[in-house]
Design a protein around this motif. Structure first.
Motif, PDB file in Angstrom:
ATOM      1  N   GLN A   1       0.861  -1.171   0.000  1.00 60.28           N
ATOM      2  CA  GLN A   1       0.000   0.000   0.000  1.00 60.28           C
ATOM      3  C   GLN A   1       0.896   1.219   0.000  1.00 60.28           C
ATOM      4  O   GLN A   1       1.904   1.257   0.706  1.00 60.28           O
ATOM      5  CB  GLN A   1      -0.911  -0.002   1.236  1.00 60.28           C
ATOM      6  CG  GLN A   1      -1.838  -1.212   1.257  1.00 60.28           C
ATOM      7  CD  GLN A   1      -2.715  -1.204   2.479  1.00 60.28           C
ATOM      8  OE1 GLN A   1      -2.705  -0.239   3.225  1.00 60.28           O
ATOM      9  NE2 GLN A   1      -3.467  -2.243   2.681  1.00 60.28           N
TER      10      GLN A   1
ATOM     11  N   THR B   1       2.769   4.684   0.634  1.00 54.40           N
ATOM     12  CA  THR B   1       2.960   5.502   1.820  1.00 54.40           C
ATOM     13  C   THR B   1       3.083   6.974   1.473  1.00 54.40           C
ATOM     14  O   THR B   1       2.985   7.815   2.342  1.00 54.40           O
ATOM     15  CB  THR B   1       4.237   5.059   2.569  1.00 54.40           C
ATOM     16  OG1 THR B   1       5.352   5.167   1.682  1.00 54.40           O
ATOM     17  CG2 THR B   1       4.117   3.623   3.032  1.00 54.40           C
TER      18      THR B   1
ATOM     19  N   GLN C   1      -3.966  -1.958  -5.392  1.00 47.59           N
ATOM     20  CA  GLN C   1      -4.701  -2.388  -4.212  1.00 47.59           C
ATOM     21  C   GLN C   1      -5.350  -3.734  -4.500  1.00 47.59           C
ATOM     22  O   GLN C   1      -6.520  -3.844  -4.811  1.00 47.59           O
ATOM     23  CB  GLN C   1      -5.778  -1.341  -3.840  1.00 47.59           C
ATOM     24  CG  GLN C   1      -6.604  -1.727  -2.623  1.00 47.59           C
ATOM     25  CD  GLN C   1      -5.733  -1.905  -1.412  1.00 47.59           C
ATOM     26  OE1 GLN C   1      -4.836  -1.116  -1.183  1.00 47.59           O
ATOM     27  NE2 GLN C   1      -5.974  -2.930  -0.642  1.00 47.59           N
TER      28      GLN C   1
ATOM     29  N   PRO D   1      -6.049  -6.128   3.171  1.00 49.05           N
ATOM     30  CA  PRO D   1      -7.025  -5.092   2.821  1.00 49.05           C
ATOM     31  C   PRO D   1      -8.391  -5.698   2.547  1.00 49.05           C
ATOM     32  O   PRO D   1      -8.507  -6.784   1.979  1.00 49.05           O
ATOM     33  CB  PRO D   1      -6.435  -4.463   1.560  1.00 49.05           C
ATOM     34  CG  PRO D   1      -5.620  -5.561   0.947  1.00 49.05           C
ATOM     35  CD  PRO D   1      -5.055  -6.353   2.088  1.00 49.05           C
TER      36      PRO D   1
ATOM     37  N   TYR E   1       1.562   1.107   5.311  1.00 47.14           N
ATOM     38  CA  TYR E   1       0.192   1.483   4.956  1.00 47.14           C
ATOM     39  C   TYR E   1       0.094   3.001   4.800  1.00 47.14           C
ATOM     40  O   TYR E   1       0.947   3.744   5.285  1.00 47.14           O
ATOM     41  CB  TYR E   1      -0.783   1.007   6.036  1.00 47.14           C
ATOM     42  CG  TYR E   1      -0.592  -0.437   6.441  1.00 47.14           C
ATOM     43  CD1 TYR E   1      -1.179  -1.469   5.716  1.00 47.14           C
ATOM     44  CD2 TYR E   1       0.185  -0.771   7.546  1.00 47.14           C
ATOM     45  CE1 TYR E   1      -1.011  -2.805   6.087  1.00 47.14           C
ATOM     46  CE2 TYR E   1       0.362  -2.091   7.927  1.00 47.14           C
ATOM     47  CZ  TYR E   1      -0.231  -3.104   7.198  1.00 47.14           C
ATOM     48  OH  TYR E   1      -0.057  -4.414   7.558  1.00 47.14           O
TER      49      TYR E   1
ATOM     50  N   GLU F   1      -6.929   2.585   3.245  1.00 47.93           N
ATOM     51  CA  GLU F   1      -7.593   1.291   3.079  1.00 47.93           C
ATOM     52  C   GLU F   1      -8.022   0.693   4.408  1.00 47.93           C
ATOM     53  O   GLU F   1      -7.262   0.699   5.381  1.00 47.93           O
ATOM     54  CB  GLU F   1      -6.654   0.306   2.368  1.00 47.93           C
ATOM     55  CG  GLU F   1      -5.936   0.866   1.155  1.00 47.93           C
ATOM     56  CD  GLU F   1      -6.880   1.308   0.052  1.00 47.93           C
ATOM     57  OE1 GLU F   1      -7.975   0.725  -0.059  1.00 47.93           O
ATOM     58  OE2 GLU F   1      -6.522   2.239  -0.698  1.00 47.93           O
TER      59      GLU F   1
ATOM     60  N   ASN G   1      -8.348  -2.367   6.619  1.00 47.08           N
ATOM     61  CA  ASN G   1      -7.657  -3.659   6.713  1.00 47.08           C
ATOM     62  C   ASN G   1      -8.273  -4.505   7.818  1.00 47.08           C
ATOM     63  O   ASN G   1      -8.998  -3.998   8.689  1.00 47.08           O
ATOM     64  CB  ASN G   1      -6.171  -3.444   7.007  1.00 47.08           C
ATOM     65  CG  ASN G   1      -5.368  -3.116   5.759  1.00 47.08           C
ATOM     66  OD1 ASN G   1      -4.648  -3.957   5.236  1.00 47.08           O
ATOM     67  ND2 ASN G   1      -5.477  -1.882   5.277  1.00 47.08           N
TER      68      ASN G   1
END
Length: 478
Positions: free
Chosen positions: A151, A153, A169, A219, A391, A395, A397
């Motif tokens: 994911q 950053t 994703q 995710p 992350y 999203e 998770n």
């Protein structure tokens, strides 16, 4: 002077002395009764032994005896929780710029991880500090575990808005998808009389089990239609000066919609961590507390994209108007895992929508809360929006972590629940779900976290009668 006169005088003196003795005895009795009266449990007994013992927060009237606090009634919470009403954030306060500026609130770091209990026949491990667990034995990541899903950053340059899921994703594998949640869960289920109490620490282990194995977060696939009860919580920490002026006091956490026993089917209650809304010892509630359910459900902000509010907040933006956390967190809470984290939870009431609909009606459901849940019946699914690398906070998770272990910083309090999970800062306050009677219920929230080395784990409070009392209070205040 005649002998009869002297005798009468002596009798009068004895009578006066006797009256004084009676008055003294009566006065002592009245004082004793008064002292007995002021020593009764309750939040406003400032002269009581309980209040005097609560040196950390003498004005809160926090009982020294935990059992007294568990017996608080609505009236006791009413007298104690005087600052539960919050000024709601003004409409439009949380712009996209502020949301993206918000710092992820870090789960509280444990001062030291617990040592694994010794094998039968060996001496028990000794804690490194009184009431604190000692350093952990080396551990490894669970066999066959996969690294966290990639994911971003750092947001990329703005792109035209769309609602398709970005290629970066990747959805979680089918076997890692969280269990389906009903869009209309049952009404809240408070603890029942006779429910098993929190299990005490076993002799010699200080309330600590072996650390849980690392579980990699996955995710949730867009859109979050079935998981709209989970969202992001934003708040402004108290502060002033250049840092606050530059937006550096904006914070983000995770939170979950929970049922409202006093308003079935029309809940406006949200559950999160105490450290997400209140500074703890010597502090105050944060300001502009706001909840966004199913944040970025359609991936409108994924991959660094820009979007309108209607796209990244499909169920609206809900400002908080009331909040309550535990007396322990307000009186003792700090930045390091300790006894206060055993009660690191909070409940928030949000303002209904402009059309009069409740939060529950808008998102399609709310989760009951299971208090005093038997630990051996729990299998934990954690949800949250981790926002620190790897992350980016865009999203939702989840970690399917299974049976929790025990983690304790104070053997006199119910051990916390601990699970393996790689979620990072921003997941604080995220809901921990279990299954009761075939339906999902909330049993805890992210409080403590260790995100470096192995194992990576998080811990949440065991929700006992103290949590049930706070929940009942805010439910009835609405």
């Amino acid at each position: 002077m005649s002998s009869s006169v002297r005798s009468a005088g002596r009798s009068a003196v004895r009578a006066v002395r006797s009256a004084r003795t009676v008055r003294t005895a009566l006065g002592a009795s009245v004082l004793a009764l008064a002292l007995l009266g002021t020593s009764a449990c309750g939040p406003d007994n400032e002269g009581s032994a309980d209040a005097a013992a609560a040196a950390a927060a003498p004005n809160l009237g926090l009982p020294a005896n935990l059992d007294d606090l568990k017996k608080w009634k609505f009236e006791d919470w009413e007298k104690w929780a005087k600052d539960y009403a919050l000024p709601a954030a003004s409409k439009g306060f949380w712009t996209l710029e502020k949301l993206l500026q918000a710092k992820p609130d870090e789960p509280i770091a444990p001062p030291a991880a617990p040592a694994e209990p010794s094998q039968p026949g060996q001496p028990s491990a000794q804690p490194s500090q009184p009431g604190k667990p000692s350093a952990p034995a080396p551990a490894t990541t669970a066999p066959g575990a996969k690294p966290p899903a990639g994911q971003p950053t750092t947001p990329a340059a703005p792109k035209p808005s769309n609602t398709q899921q970005p290629a970066s994703q990747a959805p979680a594998p089918p076997e890692s998808q969280p269990p389906a949640q009903p869009t209309q869960p049952p009404a809240a289920q408070p603890s029942q009389p006779g429910q098993p109490p929190a299990q005490p620490a076993q002799p010699g282990d200080n309330g600590n089990d072996p650390l849980p194995k690392t579980v990699n977060a996955q995710p949730v696939q867009h859109p979050y239609t079935k998981f709209a009860v989970h969202g992001k919580l934003f708040a402004d920490a108290p502060g002033a000066g250049a840092g606050a002026a530059g937006g550096l006091n904006h914070n983000q956490c995770s939170a979950t919609v929970v049922a409202d026993p006093a308003h079935p089917g029309k809940s406006n209650l949200v559950w999160t961590a105490g450290h997400c809304v209140h500074q703890g010892k010597g502090g105050s509630f944060y300001s502009n507390i706001t909840f966004i359910p199913a944040f970025n459900s359609n991936a409108a902000l994924s991959g660094g994209k820009q979007a309108d509010e209607s796209q990244y907040a499909p169920y609206g933006i809900w400002p908080g108007t009331q909040a309550v956390t535990s007396p322990q967190w307000k009186a003792e809470g700090g930045k390091t895992g300790d006894a206060a984290t055993h009660y690191d939870f909070a409940i928030i009431r949000v303002k209904p929508a402009d059309n009069g609909k409740s939060l529950e009606e808008t998102v399609g459901g709310a989760l009951p809360v299971w208090f005093n849940a038997p630990r051996d019946q729990l299998s934990i699914s954690e949800f949250g929006f981790p926002a620190a690398p790897p992350y980016d906070g865009m999203e939702l998770n989840h970690c399917e972590s299974g049976k929790p272990t025990r983690l304790s910083f104070d053997p006199s309090r119910p051990p916390m629940l601990a699970i393996g999970c790689t979620m990072t800062a921003g997941s604080s306050g995220g809901g921990w779900l279990a299954v009761k009677d075939g339906k999902p219920v909330l049993v805890s929230n992210v409080s403590v976290g260790k995100h470096t080395g192995d194992p990576k784990f998080q811990a949440g409070p065991y929700l006992d009668d103290v949590a049930a009392g706070a929940y009942d209070f805010l439910s009835k205040k609405g």
